[in-house]
Enzyme design. Structure first.
Site, PDB file in Angstrom:
ATOM      1  N   GLY A  46      46.308  41.993  52.153  1.00 18.33           N
ATOM      2  CA  GLY A  46      44.952  41.560  52.471  1.00 18.33           C
ATOM      3  C   GLY A  46      45.014  40.422  53.459  1.00 18.33           C
ATOM      4  O   GLY A  46      46.047  39.738  53.565  1.00 18.33           O
ATOM      5  N   GLN A  51      42.607  33.235  58.750  1.00 17.37           N
ATOM      6  CA  GLN A  51      44.075  33.200  58.797  1.00 17.37           C
ATOM      7  C   GLN A  51      44.625  33.519  60.179  1.00 17.37           C
ATOM      8  O   GLN A  51      45.785  33.245  60.461  1.00 17.37           O
ATOM      9  CB  GLN A  51      44.657  34.200  57.787  1.00 17.37           C
ATOM     10  N   CYS A  99      50.557  34.343  49.739  1.00 18.74           N
ATOM     11  CA  CYS A  99      49.607  34.309  50.851  1.00 18.74           C
ATOM     12  C   CYS A  99      50.392  34.166  52.148  1.00 18.74           C
ATOM     13  O   CYS A  99      51.332  33.372  52.210  1.00 18.74           O
ATOM     14  CB  CYS A  99      48.671  33.118  50.662  1.00 18.74           C
ATOM     15  N   LEU A 100      49.987  34.937  53.151  1.00 21.36           N
ATOM     16  CA  LEU A 100      50.666  34.844  54.449  1.00 21.36           C
ATOM     17  C   LEU A 100      50.584  33.427  55.005  1.00 21.36           C
ATOM     18  O   LEU A 100      51.447  33.004  55.765  1.00 21.36           O
ATOM     19  CB  LEU A 100      50.029  35.831  55.447  1.00 21.36           C
ATOM     20  N   HIS A 142      40.922  36.628  46.177  1.00 21.57           N
ATOM     21  CA  HIS A 142      41.801  35.776  46.993  1.00 21.57           C
ATOM     22  C   HIS A 142      41.256  35.686  48.431  1.00 21.57           C
ATOM     23  O   HIS A 142      41.190  34.599  49.007  1.00 21.57           O
ATOM     24  CB  HIS A 142      43.216  36.378  46.958  1.00 21.57           C
ATOM     25  N   GLU A 143      40.850  36.833  48.987  1.00 19.54           N
ATOM     26  CA  GLU A 143      40.389  36.839  50.388  1.00 19.54           C
ATOM     27  C   GLU A 143      39.036  36.124  50.526  1.00 19.54           C
ATOM     28  O   GLU A 143      38.818  35.410  51.508  1.00 19.54           O
ATOM     29  CB  GLU A 143      40.299  38.271  50.934  1.00 19.54           C
ATOM     30  N   HIS A 146      39.460  32.530  50.848  1.00 20.49           N
ATOM     31  CA  HIS A 146      39.816  32.084  52.203  1.00 20.49           C
ATOM     32  C   HIS A 146      38.564  31.741  53.022  1.00 20.49           C
ATOM     33  O   HIS A 146      38.596  30.855  53.865  1.00 20.49           O
ATOM     34  CB  HIS A 146      40.591  33.178  52.955  1.00 20.49           C
TER      35      HIS A 146
HETATM   36 NI    NI Z   1      45.874  34.589  51.501  1.00 22.43          NI
END
Ligand code: NI
Length: 177
Positions: A46, A51, A99-100, A142-143, A146
């Site tokens: 995701g 990001q 998380c990236l 989670h997204e 963000h």
């Molecule tokens: Ni993330």
């Protein structure tokens, strides 16, 4: 082409993202293509627009089994404009997240097991309702975090629930001999 992933410490990750104002534009299609390419390169499940440096309420859910999430369901990538959680199950469950934008760390986070979501259909601008369960509910929560400047370590309540990637891999190996 992919985009560079913004990393913990970049102020854009802490901002409240701006609402999307309508349906697809050529610029948005290009952005989504680049986000998908970034996800593919990192093996992520995701991604949210902040990001990649765009403070917009746009997320992509792209669940598929990976080394990090071997039990993840396979899903054709879903693009959500202005996702908003409108309801959730009373039950929560603990699960591992990464998380990236937070490389090298994993954390155990409590999330609702099931969420109801309202978003805008990117094809025609109409409202769309979704229900996501289990791992997809976790990715969605989670997204959406963000978009509000929240990162998963903020949701880890016990210090021992935040671990390095290497420690997480060791825990996975123990759980799946
Ligand atoms: Ni993330």
């Amino acid at each position: 082409m992919s985009r560079d992933i913004r990393i913990l410490g970049d102020p854009i990750l802490r901002k409240t993202a701006r609402p999307m104002s309508g349906a697809w534009t050529p610029r948005l299609r290009r952005l989504v293509t680049e986000m998908l390419e970034s996800l593919r390169l990192c093996g992520g499940v995701g991604i949210a627009a902040p990001q990649v440096g765009e403070s917009l309420r746009l997320v992509i859910l792209a669940s598929h089994p990976t080394a990090r999430y071997p039990d993840a369901p396979n899903l054709t990538p879903r693009v959500l404009f202005n996702p908003e959680i409108t309801g959730h199950s009373p039950e929560g469950e603990m699960g591992w997240e990464g998380c990236l934008s937070v490389p090298g760390q994993r954390g155990r986070v409590r999330r609702a097991c099931s969420v109801r979501v309202l978003s805008v259909n990117p094809e025609n601008g109409a409202p769309e309702h979704h229900v996501f369960d289990g791992f997809l509910a976790r990715i969605l929560q989670h997204e959406v975090d963000h978009l509000d400047g929240v990162l998963f370590p903020d949701r880890v309540s016990e210090p021992e629930d935040l671990v390095s990637e290497a420690e997480y891999q060791a825990i996975l190996r123990q759980a799946r001999p």
